[in-house]
Structures are given as structure tokens and as C-alpha cells.
Write a protein that holds these residues in place. Structure first.
Motif, mmCIF file in Angstrom:
data_model
loop_
_atom_site.group_PDB
_atom_site.id
_atom_site.type_symbol
_atom_site.label_atom_id
_atom_site.label_comp_id
_atom_site.label_asym_id
_atom_site.label_seq_id
_atom_site.Cartn_x
_atom_site.Cartn_y
_atom_site.Cartn_z
ATOM 1 N N THR A 25 79.240 30.905 71.904
ATOM 2 C CA THR A 25 79.128 32.230 71.233
ATOM 3 C C THR A 25 79.381 32.085 69.965
ATOM 4 O O THR A 25 78.749 32.603 68.963
ATOM 5 N N LEU A 26 80.221 31.046 69.396
ATOM 6 C CA LEU A 26 80.679 31.095 67.840
ATOM 7 C C LEU A 26 79.324 30.224 67.338
ATOM 8 O O LEU A 26 79.011 30.932 66.039
ATOM 9 N N LEU A 30 77.117 31.883 64.406
ATOM 10 C CA LEU A 30 76.870 31.421 63.002
ATOM 11 C C LEU A 30 75.036 31.255 62.889
ATOM 12 O O LEU A 30 74.657 31.595 61.620
ATOM 13 N N LEU A 31 74.312 31.114 63.669
ATOM 14 C CA LEU A 31 72.910 31.034 63.618
ATOM 15 C C LEU A 31 72.293 32.386 63.561
ATOM 16 O O LEU A 31 71.521 32.401 62.813
ATOM 17 N N PHE A 32 72.801 33.302 64.407
ATOM 18 C CA PHE A 32 72.339 34.691 64.129
ATOM 19 C C PHE A 32 72.766 35.329 62.886
ATOM 20 O O PHE A 32 71.906 35.978 62.257
ATOM 21 N N ASP A 33 74.007 35.272 62.556
ATOM 22 C CA ASP A 33 74.349 35.969 61.226
ATOM 23 C C ASP A 33 73.737 35.329 59.997
ATOM 24 O O ASP A 33 73.631 35.978 58.899
ATOM 25 N N SER A 34 73.481 33.951 60.042
ATOM 26 C CA SER A 34 72.873 33.216 58.938
ATOM 27 C C SER A 34 71.374 33.303 59.063
ATOM 28 O O SER A 34 70.819 32.458 57.883
ATOM 29 N N GLY A 190 82.058 38.987 65.342
ATOM 30 C CA GLY A 190 81.313 38.240 63.868
ATOM 31 C C GLY A 190 82.304 38.227 62.819
ATOM 32 O O GLY A 190 82.237 37.933 61.728
ATOM 33 N N ASP A 191 83.718 38.690 63.189
ATOM 34 C CA ASP A 191 84.757 38.858 62.032
ATOM 35 C C ASP A 191 85.140 37.354 61.620
ATOM 36 O O ASP A 191 85.280 36.629 62.437
ATOM 37 N N MET A 192 84.703 37.179 60.312
ATOM 38 C CA MET A 192 85.486 35.726 59.720
ATOM 39 C C MET A 192 84.411 34.798 60.011
ATOM 40 O O MET A 192 84.827 33.423 59.752
ATOM 41 N N VAL A 193 83.270 34.686 60.700
ATOM 42 C CA VAL A 193 82.251 33.898 60.974
ATOM 43 C C VAL A 193 81.342 33.672 59.690
ATOM 44 O O VAL A 193 81.477 32.718 58.925
ATOM 45 N N VAL A 194 80.465 34.268 59.482
ATOM 46 C CA VAL A 194 79.755 34.554 58.315
ATOM 47 C C VAL A 194 80.013 35.608 57.417
ATOM 48 O O VAL A 194 80.186 35.439 56.288
ATOM 49 N N ASP A 195 80.368 36.947 57.926
ATOM 50 C CA ASP A 195 80.808 37.936 57.088
ATOM 51 C C ASP A 195 82.402 38.110 57.463
ATOM 52 O O ASP A 195 82.914 37.764 58.548
ATOM 53 N N ARG A 196 83.132 38.747 56.367
ATOM 54 C CA ARG A 196 84.638 38.904 56.720
ATOM 55 C C ARG A 196 84.959 39.572 57.574
ATOM 56 O O ARG A 196 85.886 39.882 58.266
ATOM 57 N N GLY A 197 84.111 41.011 57.974
ATOM 58 C CA GLY A 197 84.526 42.094 58.749
ATOM 59 C C GLY A 197 85.434 42.897 58.183
ATOM 60 O O GLY A 197 85.935 42.741 56.914
ATOM 61 N N GLU A 198 85.919 43.795 58.855
ATOM 62 C CA GLU A 198 87.156 44.690 58.374
ATOM 63 C C GLU A 198 88.416 44.467 59.118
ATOM 64 O O GLU A 198 89.302 45.475 58.877
#
Length: 429
Positions: A25-26, A30-34, A190-198
Motif C-alpha cells: 500500500t505504501l 508513492l506511485l499514485f500521489d507522485s 497518504g499523510d507524510m508520504v508525498v504530501d504532508r497532510g493535516e
């Protein structure tokens, strides 16, 4: 004025963790958000997710290799994925977490420059975490990153993250692991993977993608000694071109270090010296080389050199040995046999070898040293081989290129073992 984006080079990374820690999933996140997956791939995994009755797209499907494995919902082999961002190229190996696939993980880790060790925030540091950390450290991966995943299931608790960090550092010090980074994240959200999230504002460090994009590549690790195993001697046969009559190029891959035109070199095993007259790559002349480049070297003097010889910088000689002490991971179903003769292949050189001693086997779960008489598949042990011909070696801790070898079964030509040469037990002939 716009500045050109710096290319940080290729990064090979490994993900490892316990079953259901979220490795696949990780990587999928990475592939999805980038934006590194194609529309048809996204469509295919969306349909598969819907067939399984899932509300969201199952990003783990991006790395679970074979259809049969996908249908079982597990990963049982190493799945490699390649992607690129504006900053660098990546090769990701998703290694299985089960103990019986130790050999798969060692194989995947042998070329990695960074290991992501996943820890489930609910479960914390487990036996598998210690095993994977030991194996990553054993094969010399220079950068370890502990990713505390599923932070969404512990309410993004900073206290829980710090507790896991302390537990990990307690045993990491016992293994000799000196440098390790920690990051909290949620692969699912998706928190802290590609985007920081909230949800992780208390964490001030880099996101996972930022860490991956700025980790030094293999070429920048350290200035190792120059090692150039000769793969092929190029003697062009072109009667119509007199310039090629005296051409004698030595082709191979720079395993470590660098060399420049005019540098003094020594050829092993002859011990004869010369200087580098020219360096060529694809017909173009180079002034110098870099680690992992495949080039052709031309020397100023005529020296008898053949495949299996090694060219090194004068004054930076490796050890020469006919007795090899190493940590070996046994890969074959048939056990290591004291009575049999094996073939050891080290860089481009091969020699017959027999087992001299098994010092001890390491229990990869408890990390205890155990006395054994033979090695079974997935066993890791410190052993000594007696060699028919000398090898030119460095300790694996100093040089992964010339500190590693494979063991081959002569009768089947199968690779049955992978070895890492020990510093303290190199016997010089």
C-alpha cells in the motif's frame, strides 16, 4: 530566471516489514500521489478493487506481482517497480516479510541503497522488525528509514511514535546500527508520504518522498578504492583500418572509486603496472570514470590481461587470499555439503572451493549464534572456504562490489549461496 532541477541519480530502495504492515500500500501510495502510474494501470486496479467490494482503490495491487498472488491478497516474492520524479529515478523492491523468504530479502537488499522498514503503529517493534533490520544491516544498506505506518489507527499519537522510536533504538544499538531515520505516516490516507497532510503537524521532518529524493546515491556514498574487474578484452579485427591493429581495450564495470587518464594502475594477479592512456564509453573519450560506469580502459604499456584480472590504482591494492571467511546466506533447497566442491564467482573471476568450517549459524529471529554442521535454505552463517585459486578481495563493510560473491553448484550451474566477506577473518596468501 528558472534554475535547472538537480538530478540526484538513481536510488535503489527496499521496503520490508511484517505481514500486513502495509508495504504494498505504501509503494502504491508513492506511485499514485507522485503521478507515476498510467491511466490504464489505474483503471485495472480500480476494477479489481471493485470486484473485491472495496470502497477505495486498493493501491497495494500496484506492486503485488502475479495475478495468482493478487487473488490471494498476499505478496510472496520480490516485486520490482520503477518510477521517476522530476528529481531522480527509483527502483523499488517490495520484499516478502515471512521468515521462509529470507533469501528473497537478502537478494533484493544486496543492491539497495536505502531500506524502508515498516512498523505498524499499533503493534510496535516486533521480532520481524528486528530480523529485517538485521538483514538490512548485514548486507550493508547505508540508509535505514523506519516508517511508523497506520498512524491513523492510533489517532496520530506523537507519544506512540516516540515510544516506538525508543524501542527500536534500544536494539539497533546492539546490532551496531548507528544511523537511522524515523518518520510517522499513513500509507492508506497518504499523510507524510508525498504530501504532508493535516494530521501530523507535530512532526517537523521531511515527507517520505522528500527523504527519498535527497538521499545520497550509491556513487556519492564514499570515495572507495578503485576496483575494475576485467570482463572482456577488446581486440578489433579490421584489416582495412591500420589504426586498430594495436588497439587493446579492457572492458568492464567500475565497481568502486574512480580513475582518470594519466593515473598509475596495477594489474592483478601479475602485479605489473602501467598508466591509463585513454578511457572510452560508447566510442567517446572520457577524462575520468565514476562508480558503476561500464567503460573501456586503454593502458600505455602492453600487458597480458584477460577476463578475471583486476585493474586497481597503484598503492590501493586489495587483499589476495586462498582462504575466504564470510557471512553466507544459503539459497538452495539442498544443504551446504562439506564433501562437495563448489564454484565461487567473485566479480569476473571464478575458482573452485570447498567448505573448511562453519563457525556458527545466526538465528534471524533471536539473533543468537548457534553451532551447526550444515546449512539449510534461508540459513545465514559465518563460514570459511578454501579456494583453489586466489581472489582479490575487500571486506564487504568497505566495498560491496568486491566484498561479495556467489556460490555455484557445478553440477547444475545454479546459484546456491550469496556471501559477504568479513573484515576480521581475511587470510592473506
Amino acid at each position: 530566471m528558472t534554475h535547472p532541477i538537480e538530478d540526484h541519480g538513481l536510488l535503489r530502495l527496499l521496503t520490508c516489514g511484517s505481514v500486513d504492515d502495509g508495504k504494498s500500500t505504501l509503494i502504491g501510495r508513492l506511485l499514485f500521489d507522485s503521478k507515476a502510474i498510467l491511466a490504464d494501470t489505474l483503471s485495472a486496479i480500480t476494477k479489481t478493487s471493485q470486484r473485491r467490494g472495496m470502497q477505495e482503490v486498493d493501491l497495494s495491487l500496484l506492486t503485488d506481482g502475479l495475478q495468482a498472488e493478487r487473488e490471494q491478497g498476499i505478496t510472496i516474492d520480490v516485486a520490482y517497480r520503477y518510477f521517476t520524479t522530476g528529481t531522480r529515478k527509483f527502483i523499488i523492491a517490495d520484499a516478502p516479510g515471512h521468515e521462509q523468504y529470507t533469501r528473497n530479502m537478502v537478494t533484493a537488499a544486496s543492491t539497495a541503497n536505502l531500506a524502508i522498514i515498516l512498523v505498524d503503529a499499533r503493534k510496535g517493534v516486533l521480532t520481524q522488525t528486528r530480523r529485517h533490520s538485521y538483514l538490512a544491516h548485514l548486507v550493508g544498506i547505508p540508509h535505514l528509514l523506519v516508517a511508523v505506518n497506520k498512524m491513523d489507527l492510533v489517532e496520530f499519537s506523537q507519544a506512540r511514535f516516540e515510544e516506538i522510536k525508543r524501542d527500536y533504538l534500544d536494539f539497533a544499538g546492539q546490532l551496531g546500527i548507528r544511523e537511522v531515520q524515523f518518520i510517522p505516516l499513513s500509507a492508506l490516507n497518504g499523510d507524510m508520504v508525498v504530501d504532508r497532510g493535516e494530521n501530523l503537524n507535530w512532526y517537523q521532518g521531511q515527507t517520505l518522498m522528500e527523504i527519498l529524493e535527497t538521499t545520497p546515491s550509491a556513487q556519492r556514498r564514499h570515495a572507495a578504492a578503485f576496483r575494475f574487474p576485467v570482463q572482456y578484452v577488446c581486440r578489433p579485427q579490421d584489416a582495412s583500418n591500420p589504426a586498430l591493429h594495436d588497439y587493446r581495450g579492457f572492458m568492464g564495470r567500475v565497481e568502486s572509486g574512480s580513475i582518470a587518464v594519466g593515473d598509475s594502475v596495477t594489474v592483478l594477479p601479475s602485479g605489473l603496472s602501467s598508466t591509463v592512456k585513454a578511457i572510452e564509453l560508447g566510442g567517446a573519450a572520457l577524462a575520468d570514470t565514476a562508480t558503476e560506469q561500464s567503460v573501456t580502459l586503454l593502458l600505455a604499456d602492453e600487458i597480458d590481461i584477460s577476463r578475471g584480472d583486476m585493474i586497481v590504482k597503484t598503492g590501493e591494492l586489495p587483499s589476495q587470499t586462498k582462504q575466504l571467511a564470510a557471512t553466507v546466506c544459503w539459497l538452495a533447497e539442498s544443504p551446504l555439503d562439506r564433501a562437495r566442491t563448489y564454484l565461487i564467482r567473485h566479480t569476473t573471476r571464478a575458482t573452485k572451493a570447498k567448505l573448511a568450517e562453519i563457525a556458527y549459524r545466526v538465528d534471524v529471529n533471536s539473533l543468537e549464534k548457534q553451532a551447526v554442521n550444515q546449512l539449510a535454505m534461508n540459513d545465514i552463517a559465518n563460514v570459511t572456504f578454501k579456494l583453489a585459486q586466489p581472489l582479490f578481495i575487500d571486506a564487504y563493510a568497505d566495498n560491496r562490489g568486491t566484498g561479495a560473491f556467489i556460490v555455484i553448484d557445478e553440477s547444475t550451474n545454479n546459484t546456491v549461496g550469496a556471501g559477504m566477506i568479513l573484515q576480521e577473518n581475511i587470510y592473506v596468501a
